[in-house]
Design an enzyme around this catalytic site. Structure first.
Site, PDB file in Angstrom:
ATOM      1  CE  LYS A 175      38.140  45.646  29.357  1.00 52.65           C
ATOM      2  NZ  LYS A 175      37.529  46.246  28.212  1.00 52.65           N
ATOM      3  N   GLY A 206      37.644  35.171  28.573  1.00 51.00           N
ATOM      4  CA  GLY A 206      38.297  35.695  27.385  1.00 51.00           C
ATOM      5  C   GLY A 206      39.393  34.758  26.932  1.00 51.00           C
ATOM      6  CB  SER A 207      42.061  35.239  24.521  1.00 50.98           C
ATOM      7  OG  SER A 207      42.734  36.375  25.031  1.00 50.98           O
ATOM      8  N   GLY A 266      44.314  35.937  29.934  1.00 49.78           N
ATOM      9  CA  GLY A 266      44.297  35.222  31.219  1.00 49.78           C
ATOM     10  C   GLY A 266      45.677  35.159  31.847  1.00 49.78           C
ATOM     11  CD  GLU A 305      34.846  29.820  33.428  1.00 54.10           C
ATOM     12  OE1 GLU A 305      34.845  28.987  32.502  1.00 54.10           O
ATOM     13  OE2 GLU A 305      34.730  29.503  34.615  1.00 54.10           O
ATOM     14  CB  CYS A 315      33.983  29.739  25.075  1.00 56.04           C
ATOM     15  SG  CYS A 315      32.540  29.478  26.098  1.00 56.04           S
ATOM     16  CD  GLU A 371      38.883  29.794  21.357  1.00 52.60           C
ATOM     17  OE1 GLU A 371      39.674  30.619  21.836  1.00 52.60           O
ATOM     18  OE2 GLU A 371      37.824  29.461  21.903  1.00 52.60           O
TER      19      GLU A 371
HETATM   20  P1  NAD Z   1      40.217  38.849  24.953  1.00 50.29           P
HETATM   21  O1  NAD Z   1      41.033  38.112  25.957  1.00 50.29           O
HETATM   22  O2  NAD Z   1      40.917  39.574  23.881  1.00 50.29           O
HETATM   23  O3  NAD Z   1      39.333  39.948  25.689  1.00 50.29           O
HETATM   24  C1  NAD Z   1      38.497  39.619  26.760  1.00 50.29           C
HETATM   25  C2  NAD Z   1      38.408  40.805  27.691  1.00 50.29           C
HETATM   26  O4  NAD Z   1      39.701  41.034  28.236  1.00 50.29           O
HETATM   27  C3  NAD Z   1      37.975  42.095  27.002  1.00 50.29           C
HETATM   28  O5  NAD Z   1      37.123  42.805  27.875  1.00 50.29           O
HETATM   29  C4  NAD Z   1      39.277  42.828  26.829  1.00 50.29           C
HETATM   30  O6  NAD Z   1      39.146  44.209  26.789  1.00 50.29           O
HETATM   31  C5  NAD Z   1      40.029  42.403  28.077  1.00 50.29           C
HETATM   32  N1  NAD Z   1      41.477  42.540  27.960  1.00 50.29           N
HETATM   33  C6  NAD Z   1      42.234  42.478  26.834  1.00 50.29           C
HETATM   34  N2  NAD Z   1      43.533  42.689  27.145  1.00 50.29           N
HETATM   35  C7  NAD Z   1      43.601  42.877  28.483  1.00 50.29           C
HETATM   36  C8  NAD Z   1      44.655  43.129  29.395  1.00 50.29           C
HETATM   37  N3  NAD Z   1      45.924  43.251  28.997  1.00 50.29           N
HETATM   38  N4  NAD Z   1      44.352  43.239  30.708  1.00 50.29           N
HETATM   39  C9  NAD Z   1      43.089  43.106  31.137  1.00 50.29           C
HETATM   40  N5  NAD Z   1      42.039  42.896  30.320  1.00 50.29           N
HETATM   41  C10 NAD Z   1      42.292  42.784  29.006  1.00 50.29           C
HETATM   42  O7  NAD Z   1      39.157  37.829  24.388  1.00 50.29           O
HETATM   43  P2  NAD Z   1      37.999  38.137  23.327  1.00 50.29           P
HETATM   44  O8  NAD Z   1      38.605  38.165  21.995  1.00 50.29           O
HETATM   45  O9  NAD Z   1      37.166  39.280  23.773  1.00 50.29           O
HETATM   46  O10 NAD Z   1      37.085  36.841  23.517  1.00 50.29           O
HETATM   47  C11 NAD Z   1      37.323  35.675  22.837  1.00 50.29           C
HETATM   48  C12 NAD Z   1      37.950  34.660  23.763  1.00 50.29           C
HETATM   49  O11 NAD Z   1      37.137  34.440  24.906  1.00 50.29           O
HETATM   50  C13 NAD Z   1      38.043  33.310  23.097  1.00 50.29           C
HETATM   51  O12 NAD Z   1      39.277  32.726  23.395  1.00 50.29           O
HETATM   52  C14 NAD Z   1      36.918  32.514  23.731  1.00 50.29           C
HETATM   53  O13 NAD Z   1      37.056  31.146  23.701  1.00 50.29           O
HETATM   54  C15 NAD Z   1      36.928  33.055  25.105  1.00 50.29           C
HETATM   55  N6  NAD Z   1      35.631  32.787  25.758  1.00 50.29           N
HETATM   56  C16 NAD Z   1      35.577  31.866  26.764  1.00 50.29           C
HETATM   57  C17 NAD Z   1      34.364  31.568  27.376  1.00 50.29           C
HETATM   58  C18 NAD Z   1      34.278  30.575  28.523  1.00 50.29           C
HETATM   59  O14 NAD Z   1      33.265  30.534  29.222  1.00 50.29           O
HETATM   60  N7  NAD Z   1      35.281  29.757  28.761  1.00 50.29           N
HETATM   61  C19 NAD Z   1      33.210  32.217  26.953  1.00 50.29           C
HETATM   62  C20 NAD Z   1      33.292  33.129  25.900  1.00 50.29           C
HETATM   63  C21 NAD Z   1      34.512  33.416  25.317  1.00 50.29           C
END
Ligand code: NAD
Length: 495
Positions: free
Chosen positions: A189, A242-243, A247, A265, A300, A399
């Site tokens: 996804k 993601g965030s 998570g 992550e 990140c 962040e």
């Molecule tokens: P996000 O959590 O909003 O979205 C990430 C993914 O999760 C997207 O595909 C989104 O559609 C999905 N998502 C959102 N809500 C969901 C739900 N309720 N259930 C399941 N999936 C859902 O994060 P973002 O804004 O896309 O990315 C930025 C974040 O990612 C920042 O916090 C950044 O630090 C982190 N990040 C971490 C790493 C790492 O390797 N640690 C790498 C890149 C980004």
């Protein structure tokens, strides 16, 4: 060598409306709904994506389960799986520039970085894990003579991968490649605002010979299709980047469904600690600036907290602001640009709120802090340095995911360690010192998945990338990542 004419030709190409990729076929959402994608370069619409439904996700998981169960991939000989993945990497490399330009049009990363860190890196990652397939062995346990203990590595079954928008191909490949190399089926996804390149790359996997149903992509909104994946009884492992907020939700979905394993992550607030005895303070200032400002801080592992020894604070911050002001911010598809667009209006508004709050709390804005290039219709922000940030301030603790650096000074090594470890995160970090013993003390003392010494941000596939604390668990990259997508099975044989 990247060619501006070729980039300009690629950026002018229309982007077709996209569907999901399920069981080897491109399909529309079950209810026919679509969603628009907008380019951060100029605020203009790019194309539409299928707005996935729970039903779409269930279909994709069922296709992945069926593919796993009949062994069309999972039981292919290792050498055959390796050949398919190597072919896939070759096809991605052949399209690397087109993929990079497409990705930049969707997420705003500067083209030079996208070319290397997206398509190029994805091909390299797939090749790395392809090569690992026939070089990893099971184990024979050191048992007594009258028994034989064998440890088999088995694929888990169906892996659900959820990835963010900042480096969709690189991060996507970090999950897809080891999961597929281990013999699993995958449902991916992508982020709502960065799906196009992953859809294309999944299409190339079919061309390379990956059987239909082994890799499926469902686009749409996280709270709809991501939640359906998280709650699915047919998904064995969730691999997420993601965030932290998302998570936490995934852990909840796992608890409410089949207790699937969740690898997270997440974000970071990574400290970059500069001691007065650093071997080259000029270099440290330049690398520290790149460590936070490249890709508009949407990384990140960005070095978003500068901790600098009191005695060099003023001179160092001045050099850093000079480096910040020296970056060319602008059209990410121009080869003259060093920093492209902020990903979205929402992200830009959040960045500006952080700056405003820090100033209201008494911190000093030394450079940047504003939206720029409004005449383009795109979302751009000047690299921003804020000094005098108190350790407990929002800007020091949370962040931004934007081009905003928080600077705090320290007087002793002990204070530097306390500040470095003073957040809930633990993703990356940096230490600048010419004292070898201090460098090793700091490596041991800093709570983070990565500690850079006298550099920032470098790494390759041979080393893991993961966080501790609220930056997550499990690691992407390196052979260690394979373990996330495998079960260990013991055979205990009486002789
Ligand atoms: P996000 O959590 O909003 O979205 C990430 C993914 O999760 C997207 O595909 C989104 O559609 C999905 N998502 C959102 N809500 C969901 C739900 N309720 N259930 C399941 N999936 C859902 O994060 P973002 O804004 O896309 O990315 C930025 C974040 O990612 C920042 O916090 C950044 O630090 C982190 N990040 C971490 C790493 C790492 O390797 N640690 C790498 C890149 C980004």
């Amino acid at each position: 060598m990247l060619d501006q004419g070729r980039i300009d030709a690629l950026r002018a190409e229309p982007v077709a409306a996209q569907g999901h990729l399920i069981d080897g076929a491109v399909v529309a959402a079950s209810d026919g709904q679509v969603m628009d994608t907008t380019s951060p370069i100029d605020g203009q619409g790019l194309t539409t994506l299928a707005r996935g439904t729970t039903e779409d996700m269930d279909r994709a998981v069922a296709a992945a389960r069926a593919a796993f169960a009949d062994g069309r991939w999972s039981r292919q000989p290792p050498a055959a799986r390796k050949a398919v993945l190597l072919k896939w990497a070759e096809l991605i490399e052949a399209e690397a520039l087109a993929l990079a330009v497409l990705g930049v049009r969707e997420n705003g990363t500067e083209i030079g970085m996208a070319f290397k860190a997206e398509a190029g890196s994805a091909a390299g990652t797939i090749r790395y894990y392809a090569e690992a397939i026939d070089k990893r062995y099971g184990e024979i346990a050191p048992t007594a003579d009258n028994v034989l203990g064998l440890v088999h590595h088995e694929p888990v079954g169906v892996v659900g991968a959820i990835v963010p928008w900042n480096f969709p191909l690189m991060i996507g490949a970090w999950k897809l490649a080891p999961a597929l190399a281990a013999g699993n089926s995958v449902v991916l996804k992508p982020a709502e605002t960065a799906s196009l390149t992953l859809l294309r790359v999944a299409g190339l996997a079919l061309e390379a010979g990956l059987p239909p149903g082994v890799l499926n992509v469902v686009t749409g909104e996280g709270p709809v299709v991501g939640e359906a994946m998280g709650l699915s009884m047919g998904v064995d492992v969730l691999a997420f980047t993601g965030s932290g907020g998302t998570g936490r939700r995934l852990l909840g979905y796992a608890a409410r469904s089949n207790l699937k394993r969740c690898y997270l992550e997440l974000g970071g607030k990574s400290p970059n600690v500069v001691f007065a005895d650093a071997p080259d303070l000029g270099l440290a200032a330049k690398v520290s600036a790149a460590g936070i400002f490249r890709n508009s801080g949407q990384v990140c592992v960005a070095a978003s907290r500068l901790l600098v020894e009191d005695s060099i604070h003023d001179a160092f911050v001045e050099a850093l602001c000079k480096a910040a002001d020296g970056f060319t911010v602008g059209d990410p598809l121009s080869l003259d640009t060093q920093i492209g667009a902020v990903h979205s209006e929402r992200q830009l508004a959040q960045n500006l709120r952080f700056v405003q709050q820090a100033e209201e709390e008494g911190a000093q804005r030394l450079c940047g802090g504003a939206r720029i290039l409004t005449e383009t219709g795109g979302t751009y922000m000047a690299p921003t340095v804020i000094a005098g940030v108190k350790p407990e301030a929002n800007l020091a603790q949370n962040e931004v995911f934007g081009p905003v650096l928080a600077v705090t000074s320290f007087k002793s090594e002990e204070e530097a360690v306390a500040l470095a470890n003073g957040t809930d995160y633990g993703l990356s970090s940096g230490v600048w010192t010419g004292d070898l013993s201090r460098a090793h003390r700091m490596i041991r003392a800093i709570r983070a998945g990565v500690v850079h010494v006298n550099t920032y941000g470098g790494s390759d596939l041979t080393v893991p990338l993961g966080g501790v604390g609220q930056s997550g668990n499990g690691s992407d990259k390196s052979l260690h990542a394979m373990a996330k997508y495998e079960n260990l099975k013991t055979a205990w044989i009486q002789l």
